[in-house]
Design a protein around this motif. Sequence first.
Motif, PDB file in Angstrom:
ATOM      1  N   LEU A  60       3.169 -27.393   9.722  1.00  7.97           N
ATOM      2  CA  LEU A  60       2.764 -28.936  10.040  1.00  7.97           C
ATOM      3  C   LEU A  60       3.319 -29.364  11.085  1.00  7.97           C
ATOM      4  N   ALA A  61       3.734 -28.582  12.150  1.00  6.78           N
ATOM      5  CA  ALA A  61       4.459 -28.789  13.397  1.00  6.78           C
ATOM      6  C   ALA A  61       4.188 -29.798  14.039  1.00  6.78           C
ATOM      7  N   GLU A  62       2.599 -30.029  14.424  1.00  8.74           N
ATOM      8  CA  GLU A  62       1.895 -31.007  15.160  1.00  8.74           C
ATOM      9  C   GLU A  62       2.095 -32.520  14.472  1.00  8.74           C
ATOM     10  N   GLN A  63       2.314 -32.631  13.328  1.00  6.32           N
ATOM     11  CA  GLN A  63       2.800 -33.944  12.288  1.00  6.32           C
ATOM     12  C   GLN A  63       3.891 -34.261  12.572  1.00  6.32           C
ATOM     13  N   PHE A  64       5.117 -33.592  12.840  1.00  6.56           N
ATOM     14  CA  PHE A  64       6.379 -33.935  13.277  1.00  6.56           C
ATOM     15  C   PHE A  64       6.781 -34.123  14.547  1.00  6.56           C
ATOM     16  N   SER A  65       7.924 -34.820  14.946  1.00  7.34           N
ATOM     17  CA  SER A  65       8.437 -35.153  16.140  1.00  7.34           C
ATOM     18  C   SER A  65       9.246 -33.656  16.596  1.00  7.34           C
ATOM     19  N   LEU A  66       9.542 -33.730  17.890  1.00  5.61           N
ATOM     20  CA  LEU A  66      10.380 -32.618  18.372  1.00  5.61           C
ATOM     21  C   LEU A  66      11.555 -32.383  17.623  1.00  5.61           C
ATOM     22  N   TRP A  67      12.220 -33.499  17.574  1.00  4.82           N
ATOM     23  CA  TRP A  67      13.562 -33.749  16.775  1.00  4.82           C
ATOM     24  C   TRP A  67      13.414 -33.152  15.484  1.00  4.82           C
ATOM     25  N   ALA A  68      12.497 -33.415  14.810  1.00  2.00           N
ATOM     26  CA  ALA A  68      12.437 -32.890  13.317  1.00  2.00           C
ATOM     27  C   ALA A  68      12.093 -31.607  13.283  1.00  2.00           C
TER      28      ALA A  68
END
Length: 99
Positions: A57-65
């Motif tokens: 689910l990488a596209e749903q989280f910020s870069l820092w997350a």
Amino acid sequence: MYATHANDFSFAHDTDLSKDSLTTDAKRFKLVLHSGNAAMLIAVLGMLLSIFVGYVLAEQFSLWAQVASHITLILCATAIKIGYVMRCIGLHGLGATQL
């Protein structure tokens, strides 16, 4: 008064092999075994969560997350290894001959 040889020293804990001390040791090794199992379970759950955040689910989280999830993935892998070593110590202490 003073011991003249290294073998002349005796300590109470070296010769005290009472039944109570053996059951206490068994309880401690069981605690180490259960703690190792719990550490491995928590680490696997953390690893699965970090895989979902960092990859699935990488596209749903910020870069820092995502960066935090990648770091967490490494830490969880380390925790699994530490939990496994604790489990091996507990089983060995309880008398398991084959792990």
